[in-house]
Design a protein around this motif. Structure first.
Motif, PDB file in Angstrom:
ATOM      1  N   ASP A  54      11.216 -20.949 -12.227  1.00 52.18           N
ATOM      2  CA  ASP A  54      10.708 -22.306 -12.042  1.00 52.18           C
ATOM      3  C   ASP A  54       9.191 -22.349 -12.224  1.00 52.18           C
ATOM      4  O   ASP A  54       8.457 -21.512 -11.685  1.00 52.18           O
ATOM      5  N   GLU A  55       8.732 -23.346 -12.975  1.00 50.82           N
ATOM      6  CA  GLU A  55       7.314 -23.458 -13.324  1.00 50.82           C
ATOM      7  C   GLU A  55       6.401 -23.517 -12.100  1.00 50.82           C
ATOM      8  O   GLU A  55       5.272 -23.027 -12.129  1.00 50.82           O
ATOM      9  N   SER A  56       6.886 -24.096 -11.018  1.00 51.86           N
ATOM     10  CA  SER A  56       6.040 -24.288  -9.840  1.00 51.86           C
ATOM     11  C   SER A  56       5.691 -22.984  -9.124  1.00 51.86           C
ATOM     12  O   SER A  56       4.757 -22.946  -8.312  1.00 51.86           O
ATOM     13  N   VAL A  57       6.429 -21.906  -9.401  1.00 50.45           N
ATOM     14  CA  VAL A  57       6.141 -20.627  -8.729  1.00 50.45           C
ATOM     15  C   VAL A  57       5.757 -19.504  -9.689  1.00 50.45           C
ATOM     16  O   VAL A  57       5.452 -18.393  -9.255  1.00 50.45           O
ATOM     17  N   ILE A  58       5.757 -19.790 -11.005  1.00 48.84           N
ATOM     18  CA  ILE A  58       5.491 -18.729 -11.993  1.00 48.84           C
ATOM     19  C   ILE A  58       4.125 -18.096 -11.785  1.00 48.84           C
ATOM     20  O   ILE A  58       3.993 -16.873 -11.727  1.00 48.84           O
ATOM     21  N   MET A  59       3.086 -18.913 -11.689  1.00 50.64           N
ATOM     22  CA  MET A  59       1.735 -18.358 -11.578  1.00 50.64           C
ATOM     23  C   MET A  59       1.564 -17.624 -10.261  1.00 50.64           C
ATOM     24  O   MET A  59       0.943 -16.553 -10.208  1.00 50.64           O
ATOM     25  N   HIS A  60       2.114 -18.159  -9.189  1.00 53.57           N
ATOM     26  CA  HIS A  60       2.035 -17.486  -7.891  1.00 53.57           C
ATOM     27  C   HIS A  60       2.724 -16.117  -7.958  1.00 53.57           C
ATOM     28  O   HIS A  60       2.224 -15.129  -7.419  1.00 53.57           O
ATOM     29  N   LEU A  61       3.872 -16.082  -8.622  1.00 50.60           N
ATOM     30  CA  LEU A  61       4.627 -14.841  -8.743  1.00 50.60           C
ATOM     31  C   LEU A  61       3.877 -13.828  -9.602  1.00 50.60           C
ATOM     32  O   LEU A  61       3.864 -12.628  -9.310  1.00 50.60           O
ATOM     33  N   ALA A  62       3.229 -14.321 -10.666  1.00 43.95           N
ATOM     34  CA  ALA A  62       2.452 -13.446 -11.545  1.00 43.95           C
ATOM     35  C   ALA A  62       1.264 -12.844 -10.801  1.00 43.95           C
ATOM     36  O   ALA A  62       0.987 -11.640 -10.890  1.00 43.95           O
ATOM     37  N   VAL A  63       0.566 -13.686 -10.053  1.00 44.44           N
ATOM     38  CA  VAL A  63      -0.601 -13.227  -9.289  1.00 44.44           C
ATOM     39  C   VAL A  63      -0.188 -12.246  -8.193  1.00 44.44           C
ATOM     40  O   VAL A  63      -0.790 -11.178  -8.031  1.00 44.44           O
ATOM     41  N   GLY A  64       0.847 -12.602  -7.432  1.00 42.13           N
ATOM     42  CA  GLY A  64       1.282 -11.743  -6.330  1.00 42.13           C
ATOM     43  C   GLY A  64       1.785 -10.393  -6.809  1.00 42.13           C
ATOM     44  O   GLY A  64       1.446  -9.349  -6.234  1.00 42.13           O
ATOM     45  N   SER A  65       2.600 -10.404  -7.879  1.00 40.44           N
ATOM     46  CA  SER A  65       3.122  -9.144  -8.417  1.00 40.44           C
ATOM     47  C   SER A  65       1.992  -8.271  -8.951  1.00 40.44           C
ATOM     48  O   SER A  65       2.017  -7.045  -8.822  1.00 40.44           O
ATOM     49  N   SER A  66       0.987  -8.911  -9.550  1.00 45.98           N
ATOM     50  CA  SER A  66      -0.177  -8.175 -10.044  1.00 45.98           C
ATOM     51  C   SER A  66      -0.897  -7.469  -8.900  1.00 45.98           C
ATOM     52  O   SER A  66      -1.271  -6.297  -9.013  1.00 45.98           O
ATOM     53  N   LEU A  67      -1.077  -8.168  -7.777  1.00 44.28           N
ATOM     54  CA  LEU A  67      -1.751  -7.565  -6.628  1.00 44.28           C
ATOM     55  C   LEU A  67      -0.981  -6.361  -6.109  1.00 44.28           C
ATOM     56  O   LEU A  67      -1.567  -5.348  -5.707  1.00 44.28           O
ATOM     57  N   GLY A  68       0.356  -6.462  -6.119  1.00 45.31           N
ATOM     58  CA  GLY A  68       1.175  -5.341  -5.668  1.00 45.31           C
ATOM     59  C   GLY A  68       0.974  -4.106  -6.523  1.00 45.31           C
ATOM     60  O   GLY A  68       0.955  -2.972  -6.022  1.00 45.31           O
ATOM     61  N   ILE A  69       0.795  -4.323  -7.819  1.00 44.43           N
ATOM     62  CA  ILE A  69       0.598  -3.217  -8.756  1.00 44.43           C
ATOM     63  C   ILE A  69      -0.806  -2.635  -8.637  1.00 44.43           C
ATOM     64  O   ILE A  69      -1.030  -1.437  -8.825  1.00 44.43           O
ATOM     65  N   ILE A  70      -1.774  -3.495  -8.302  1.00 46.08           N
ATOM     66  CA  ILE A  70      -3.166  -3.053  -8.213  1.00 46.08           C
ATOM     67  C   ILE A  70      -3.376  -2.039  -7.086  1.00 46.08           C
ATOM     68  O   ILE A  70      -4.300  -1.217  -7.142  1.00 46.08           O
ATOM     69  N   ILE A  71      -2.517  -2.063  -6.070  1.00 48.01           N
ATOM     70  CA  ILE A  71      -2.698  -1.118  -4.951  1.00 48.01           C
ATOM     71  C   ILE A  71      -2.782   0.329  -5.456  1.00 48.01           C
ATOM     72  O   ILE A  71      -3.796   1.007  -5.238  1.00 48.01           O
ATOM     73  N   PRO A  72      -1.758   0.852  -6.147  1.00 48.69           N
ATOM     74  CA  PRO A  72      -1.849   2.250  -6.586  1.00 48.69           C
ATOM     75  C   PRO A  72      -2.841   2.469  -7.712  1.00 48.69           C
ATOM     76  O   PRO A  72      -3.509   3.506  -7.753  1.00 48.69           O
ATOM     77  N   THR A  73      -2.966   1.501  -8.649  1.00 51.05           N
ATOM     78  CA  THR A  73      -3.880   1.720  -9.775  1.00 51.05           C
ATOM     79  C   THR A  73      -5.337   1.723  -9.321  1.00 51.05           C
ATOM     80  O   THR A  73      -6.150   2.503  -9.822  1.00 51.05           O
ATOM     81  N   SER A  74      -5.678   0.860  -8.364  1.00 51.35           N
ATOM     82  CA  SER A  74      -7.062   0.824  -7.890  1.00 51.35           C
ATOM     83  C   SER A  74      -7.383   2.071  -7.063  1.00 51.35           C
ATOM     84  O   SER A  74      -8.496   2.606  -7.147  1.00 51.35           O
ATOM     85  N   ILE A  75      -6.411   2.538  -6.283  1.00 52.04           N
ATOM     86  CA  ILE A  75      -6.620   3.774  -5.525  1.00 52.04           C
ATOM     87  C   ILE A  75      -6.830   4.940  -6.484  1.00 52.04           C
ATOM     88  O   ILE A  75      -7.730   5.774  -6.297  1.00 52.04           O
ATOM     89  N   ARG A  76      -5.998   4.985  -7.529  1.00 53.36           N
ATOM     90  CA  ARG A  76      -6.099   6.043  -8.536  1.00 53.36           C
ATOM     91  C   ARG A  76      -7.455   5.987  -9.248  1.00 53.36           C
ATOM     92  O   ARG A  76      -8.119   7.011  -9.443  1.00 53.36           O
TER      93      ARG A  76
END
Length: 276
Positions: A54-76
């Motif tokens: 659904d369009e109303s949650v796409i950007m929120h989902l993209a941003v949130g999922s990105s933050l989840g991925i940034i945890i290990p990559t930023s630590i690395r």
């Protein structure tokens, strides 16, 4: 999710696209200290859109999922830069409380802001940073020393707030801030990797809270975090991030600035077009 009835061939293509984004984001995490979010957010936005989210949650989902991925990559990325002695630990310690405060405020905002609002924030900030990097002059300085508190704390809150709304690791804004006060770009990049850690961990928790119980979210989502996307990206990004760190320390100051500016410009244009 409506898009799951797509042909297997198309789903495989989407998976390959996400995997490729993992390679690029991992390299960029090391090169620019940005956690890769500036690449992942637009890619996730496109993929989730094609999969029928659904369009109303796409950007929120993209941003949130990105933050989840940034945890290990930023630590690395942070451990790699710290091993080279490039991180300004004094700045990082002063950001220890202000940055997470900004993250918390952004998480509350994310629970109410529209998808269009998130995309606008993303595009505007990226275009401003691109102009700064591409047309940088040595005379473009706000000072020769970073400000002390309370100014530095306010900057930390703003970096945490805007970065969390964008789904990025803070490098986009912290690089600009530090270089405007005469800090070398390599040191800014290295320190930004640490800022990414301060943003990604509370930011991920915040986006889980902000989207908790939303009925429009696709399968395997906890709040605004989609774990399928996270699981696909993390292993790839973790492998390639150290190569990005090596590239960053091999490039000249101006090449790093131009590369960073072109990258920001590309991402900004992509999101402006999505608003049309």
């Amino acid at each position: 999710m409506a898009g799951l009835d797509l042909p297997v061939g198309e789903l495989i293509t989407f998976a390959i696209a996400i995997a490729a984004a993992g390679v690029v984001s991992g390299l960029l995490a090391g090169i620019f200290g940005i956690g890769g979010g500036a690449v992942l957010v637009p890619v996730f936005y496109q993929v989730f859109q094609l999969l029928g989210v659904d369009e109303s949650v796409i950007m929120h989902l993209a941003v949130g999922s990105s933050l989840g991925i940034i945890i290990p990559t930023s630590i690395r990325s942070f451990t790699g830069h710290k091993a080279k002695g490039a991180v300004d630990m004094d700045v990082l310690k002063k950001f220890l409380i202000p940055v997470p405060i900004g993250v918390i405020l952004a998480s509350v905002t994310a629970a109410y802001i529209s998808s269009e609002g998130l995309r606008t924030v993303f595009a505007v900030i990226m275009i401003l940073v691109a102009i700064r990097m591409l047309f940088n002059r040595d005379s473009w300085r706000l000072g020769t020393e970073l400000p002390g508190n309370p100014a530095l704390s306010i900057v930390g809150i703003v970096i945490g707030y805007l970065s969390t709304l964008m789904g990025i690791g803070g490098g986009v804004l912290n690089n600009t801030f530090m270089t405007l006060f005469g800090r070398p770009i390599h040191q800014a990049v290295a320190t930004s990797s640490g800022v990414g850690v301060l943003i990604a961990i509370p930011g991920t928790i915040g986006y889980i809270w902000a989207g908790w119980g939303n009925p429009l979210l696709p399968i395997a989502s906890t709040g605004f975090i989609n774990w399928i996307a996270v699981a696909l990206i993390i292993p790839i990004a973790m492998i390639v991030t150290p190569y990005g760190v090596g590239i960053a320390h091999a490039l000249s100051k101006r090449k790093l600035e131009v590369g960073f500016g072109l990258f920001c410009l590309f991402v900004a244009v992509r999101f402006f077009l999505s608003l049309l």
